[in-house]
Scaffold this motif. Structure first.
Motif, mmCIF file in Angstrom:
data_model
loop_
_atom_site.group_PDB
_atom_site.id
_atom_site.type_symbol
_atom_site.label_atom_id
_atom_site.label_comp_id
_atom_site.label_asym_id
_atom_site.label_seq_id
_atom_site.Cartn_x
_atom_site.Cartn_y
_atom_site.Cartn_z
ATOM 1 N N LYS A 1 0.807 -1.215 0.000
ATOM 2 C CA LYS A 1 0.000 0.000 0.000
ATOM 3 C C LYS A 1 0.841 1.267 0.000
ATOM 4 O O LYS A 1 0.405 2.302 -0.521
ATOM 5 N N GLU A 2 2.019 1.188 0.613
ATOM 6 C CA GLU A 2 2.817 2.406 0.780
ATOM 7 C C GLU A 2 4.293 2.074 0.852
ATOM 8 O O GLU A 2 4.687 1.046 1.418
ATOM 9 N N CYS A 3 5.094 2.951 0.289
ATOM 10 C CA CYS A 3 6.550 2.870 0.410
ATOM 11 C C CYS A 3 7.028 4.168 1.057
ATOM 12 O O CYS A 3 6.736 5.261 0.555
ATOM 13 N N SER A 4 7.746 4.033 2.174
ATOM 14 C CA SER A 4 8.209 5.198 2.924
ATOM 15 C C SER A 4 9.722 5.199 3.038
ATOM 16 O O SER A 4 10.339 4.141 3.212
ATOM 17 N N TYR A 5 10.303 6.384 2.982
ATOM 18 C CA TYR A 5 11.753 6.550 3.047
ATOM 19 C C TYR A 5 12.078 7.670 4.021
ATOM 20 O O TYR A 5 11.289 8.598 4.222
ATOM 21 N N ARG A 6 13.273 7.591 4.613
ATOM 22 C CA ARG A 6 13.676 8.610 5.580
ATOM 23 C C ARG A 6 14.967 9.293 5.148
ATOM 24 O O ARG A 6 15.799 8.721 4.438
ATOM 25 N N THR A 7 15.123 10.519 5.623
ATOM 26 C CA THR A 7 16.365 11.263 5.439
ATOM 27 C C THR A 7 17.301 10.923 6.604
ATOM 28 O O THR A 7 16.895 10.251 7.556
ATOM 29 N N PRO A 8 18.536 11.417 6.592
ATOM 30 C CA PRO A 8 19.430 11.185 7.735
ATOM 31 C C PRO A 8 19.065 11.994 8.976
ATOM 32 O O PRO A 8 19.607 11.748 10.050
ATOM 33 N N VAL A 9 18.162 12.975 8.838
ATOM 34 C CA VAL A 9 17.882 13.891 9.943
ATOM 35 C C VAL A 9 16.792 13.331 10.855
ATOM 36 O O VAL A 9 15.704 12.965 10.393
ATOM 37 N N VAL A 10 17.090 13.266 12.140
ATOM 38 C CA VAL A 10 16.111 12.847 13.141
ATOM 39 C C VAL A 10 15.957 13.969 14.162
ATOM 40 O O VAL A 10 16.892 14.706 14.447
ATOM 41 N N GLY A 11 14.753 14.101 14.700
ATOM 42 C CA GLY A 11 14.516 15.125 15.699
ATOM 43 C C GLY A 11 13.037 15.312 15.938
ATOM 44 O O GLY A 11 12.204 14.841 15.161
ATOM 45 N N ARG A 12 12.710 16.011 17.000
ATOM 46 C CA ARG A 12 11.302 16.238 17.338
ATOM 47 C C ARG A 12 10.713 17.411 16.569
ATOM 48 O O ARG A 12 9.711 17.283 15.876
ATOM 49 N N ASP A 13 11.325 18.588 16.686
ATOM 50 C CA ASP A 13 10.791 19.796 16.065
ATOM 51 C C ASP A 13 11.477 20.028 14.729
ATOM 52 O O ASP A 13 12.579 20.593 14.669
ATOM 53 N N LEU A 14 10.821 19.597 13.656
ATOM 54 C CA LEU A 14 11.400 19.681 12.320
ATOM 55 C C LEU A 14 10.371 20.189 11.323
ATOM 56 O O LEU A 14 9.164 20.075 11.531
#
Length: 231
Positions: free
Chosen positions: A70-83
């Motif tokens: 149903k879905e393909c998701s990808y992430r960047t190298p940046v992690v954090g709460r307030d983005l």
């Protein structure tokens, strides 16, 4: 665009987030990725999706959804709460017509273990949704906007932007203030008092549909991640 080194981006995000002010503050860009070559494409990592194909066009990341997915998701190298994350996404005409109607392009924040805040834009329906996906798969629709003139159709670029900052003072302290934009048009301005439900910190993007979306194809480029300026 030049992408910041992964380690540098993550470290800078952590340092700035420690000083993060309220959601109305100015922003600082800490990561950019124009998907121009193998080095930049390699910084993008799959977050979820059973069968997801990916490749490069020379100027964008190309995504193809496979069988029973149903879905393909990808992430960047940046992690954090307030983005804040922004990207240009395009639903390709090669997507089967029955799939096009329900297909969406999305941005994700606070992603992890299946949960996230998500801006989902439907090119064929001209509809935008801001939703909160919980780790059990339950979806809370925080805002739905229909007949959005700024949403472009199939084979057209959609410039998307999603911001999620926690409120740091006042009666809504601890809630999450979420802003969503399409092509510069504000399509959602909501506050979620249940911000603590999401413990993920990944930033990224998705392509999908409520039903199996085999054959859906999209491109993503010009990804930018920003944090509140401490200055």
């Amino acid at each position: 665009m030049k992408a910041l080194r992964i380690g540098t981006a993550a470290a800078l995000a952590a340092a700035l987030l420690a000083l993060a002010p309220a959601a109305g503050a100015a922003l600082v860009g800490i990561y950019r990725n124009g998907m121009a070559g193998k080095g930049q494409l390699g910084q993008i990592v799959k977050l979820s999706g059973a069968r997801c194909g990916r490749g490069g066009t020379g100027s964008a990341l190309a995504i193809t959804i496979g069988k029973e997915t149903k879905e393909c998701s990808y992430r960047t190298p940046v992690v954090g709460r307030d983005l804040e994350i922004a990207a240009t996404e395009r639903l390709l005409g090669k997507t089967p017509k029955p799939v096009q109607q329900g297909a969406y392009l999305a941005l994700d924040l606070r992603a992890g273990s299946g949960s996230r805040y998500q801006l989902a834009v439907y090119p064929k329906q001209r509809k935008a949704q801001v939703r909160k996906v919980l780790d059990g798969g339950e979806v809370e629709y925080l805002h739905i906007e229909k007949n959005v003139a700024a949403i472009e159709g199939v084979e057209r670029d959609n410039d998307l932007r999603l911001r999620a900052f926690n409120v740091t003072e006042g009666e809504e302290k601890g809630s999450c203030h979420i802003l969503a934009y399409v092509g510069g048009e504000l399509v959602a301005d909501v506050t979620d008092p249940g911000a603590g439900d999401l413990i993920g910190r990944a930033s990224g993007f998705s392509v999908g549909s409520a039903k199996a979306a085999q054959g859906a194809q999209a491109t993503v480029d010009d990804v930018v991640v920003r944090v509140p300026s401490p200055f």
